[in-house]
Design an enzyme around this catalytic site. Structure first.
Site, PDB file in Angstrom:
ATOM      1  N   SER A 163     -14.413 -36.046  -7.517  1.00 56.00           N
ATOM      2  CA  SER A 163     -13.742 -35.056  -8.353  1.00 56.00           C
ATOM      3  C   SER A 163     -12.352 -34.715  -7.812  1.00 56.00           C
ATOM      4  O   SER A 163     -11.511 -35.598  -7.676  1.00 56.00           O
ATOM      5  CB  SER A 163     -14.626 -33.811  -8.471  1.00 56.00           C
ATOM      6  N   ASP A 348     -19.776 -38.900 -17.516  1.00 55.98           N
ATOM      7  CA  ASP A 348     -19.017 -37.709 -17.096  1.00 55.98           C
ATOM      8  C   ASP A 348     -17.948 -37.385 -18.129  1.00 55.98           C
ATOM      9  O   ASP A 348     -17.184 -38.260 -18.546  1.00 55.98           O
ATOM     10  CB  ASP A 348     -18.361 -37.983 -15.741  1.00 55.98           C
ATOM     11  N   HIS A 405     -20.859 -37.125 -13.393  1.00 59.62           N
ATOM     12  CA  HIS A 405     -19.876 -36.740 -12.381  1.00 59.62           C
ATOM     13  C   HIS A 405     -20.353 -37.036 -10.962  1.00 59.62           C
ATOM     14  O   HIS A 405     -19.568 -37.385 -10.096  1.00 59.62           O
ATOM     15  CB  HIS A 405     -19.586 -35.247 -12.532  1.00 59.62           C
TER      16      HIS A 405
END
Length: 426
Positions: A163, A348, A405
């Site tokens: 991320s 994601d 994610h």
């Protein structure tokens, strides 16, 4: 005879060094030997690391690489989300995690930036304001760590992140390489790998509307509304109006929640109850677990309370959050021998795969033609298709199926393949 004596002296010195190094290992929380400490990286700014020596069946932990894990956010703690939700040896229920990374390699969890998790600042002014400061803080921590754990100066080192770590890890890797070139740090840095990265915020943001339309989450009406908002958000970022962009982004997330009826943005196929928290860093069970168990085990009860997410970290980085780091990735590929990898769970939304592919396609580096000419290949585990990979010019991209994610949580076989590809567990 003198040569033999010198050999004996060197062997004895190495043996003593190993004994000294192992004396730093302690019983922390969970299986295996561990070590942890705070490092003052700037006056009043203290980063925290937590080392898990590998539990692999080897004669010495030095036979396995050292992997650094950086969480995203910015402001989410590696010691919580990374260690206990994703890749550490046990979960917050105390159950062993079969897929844990520590069984294969040494893992160093770092709560970064300062103010995250067990890391802390003595005053508000010590919070970092930009990505470069985060990277330099991490280099200072590693310089201290490698002095106090000199055995790891000889061990292959890899940096993994997810991320917002897709912005932090590349610049950290670049600054660590430069410090190594200057003789300030002794290490064997080999690669930097980012998962579902927020490396190019504009590319990510502009991918939202088409991604939701093409996956059937919204219809054309929803697509039009989302595109209007993301186009404006992109304009604000390009104009450098970062505070307005932060406000616009909040309004955008509220719009997404309304139009999609609260889709789980970190995995669009994950089944979630309407009352479930929609973030991956807002679990009250995690806070209770860390404060009541881990803090005591690590003898950190005298410190400020551990935080899974520190919004002050985010606030202080508000002028920098939406700035891209693609140029840093380019420098890694052009100026260093390091391997660079990107992996992306295709379910994601938050850092959607199409946006990641777009910034990679637009990136230029001296080895790009080798990447362009490479054939994208499938990769499998026990005969099952787990994803696709494309490698060339010191750069690798992995499209991961059945994952959002948190690839290391959603598709264990794919993550194992990626880990082996970069570290070979040795």
């Amino acid at each position: 005879m003198q040569v033999e004596n010198n050999k004996v002296s060197i062997a004895y010195a190495v043996f003593l060094l190993q004994l000294i190094n192992w004396s730093t290992a302690r019983c922390g929380f969970g299986p295996g030997e561990q070590d942890w400490d705070h490092v003052e990286v700037r006056k009043g700014a203290h980063l925290f690391y937590w080392l898990h020596y590998t539990t692999a069946n080897v004669s010495s932990f030095e036979e396995r690489p050292l992997v650094i894990w950086l969480q995203g956010g910015p402001g989410i703690a590696s010691t919580g989300s990374g260690c206990f939700k994703q890749l550490g040896p046990i979960d917050i229920e105390g159950r062993p995690r079969d897929s844990n990374w520590v069984q294969h390699m040494n893992v160093l969890f770092i709560d970064s930036p300062v103010g995250t998790g067990f890391s802390y600042v003595e005053s508000f002014g010590e919070y970092p304001q930009n990505n470069t400061q985060i990277a330099l803080d991490l280099v200072t921590l590693m310089s201290d760590f490698l002095r106090s754990h000199p055995e790891f100066q000889r061990v292959p080192l890899h940096i993994f992140s997810e991320s917002y770590g897709g912005k932090m890890a590349p610049e950290f890797a670049l600054e660590l390489h430069l410090a190594q070139q200057r003789g300030e740090v002794q290490c064997q840095l080999k690669s930097v790998v980012v998962g579902n990265p927020f490396t190019s915020p504009i590319d990510t943001i502009l991918s939202y509307a088409p991604y939701l339309l093409q996956t059937g989450i919204v219809d054309h009406d929803g697509y039009t509304k989302i595109k209007q908002v993301t186009d404006e958000l992109s304009r604000l970022i390009s104009a450098g109006e970062m505070e307005k962009a932060i406000i616009q982004n909040t309004e955008f997330l509220n719009l997404i929640e309304k139009i999609t009826s609260k889709i789980f943005i970190y995995n669009i196929q994950q089944r979630r109850h309407v009352d479930d928290a929609l973030g991956y860093s807002t679990d009250p069970k995690m806070f209770d677990f860390m404060v009541n168990n881990v803090t005591t085990a690590l003898n950190l009860t005298h410190m400020a309370k551990w935080r899974e997410l520190n919004t002050l970290v985010f606030y202080n980085l508000r002028f920098d959050i939406f700035k891209p780091a693609v140029h840093i990735v380019t420098r890694l590929l052009d100026e260093t021998p390091l391997r660079v990898g990107v992996y992306s769970g295709v379910l994601d939304f938050m850092c959607a795969t199409p946006g990641t592919v777009n910034w990679i396609n637009g990136m230029s580096w001296r080895g790009k033609q080798k990447y362009v000419d490479a054939i994208r290949q499938p990769f499998r585990s026990d005969g099952y298709l787990e994803g696709y990979e494309k490698q060339g010019g010191n750069f690798s991209m992995f499209w991961v199926l059945r994952a959002g994610h948190m690839v290391q949580q959603d598709n264990l076989a794919a993550m194992s393949h990626i880990l082996r590809e970069f570290t070979n567990y040795g």
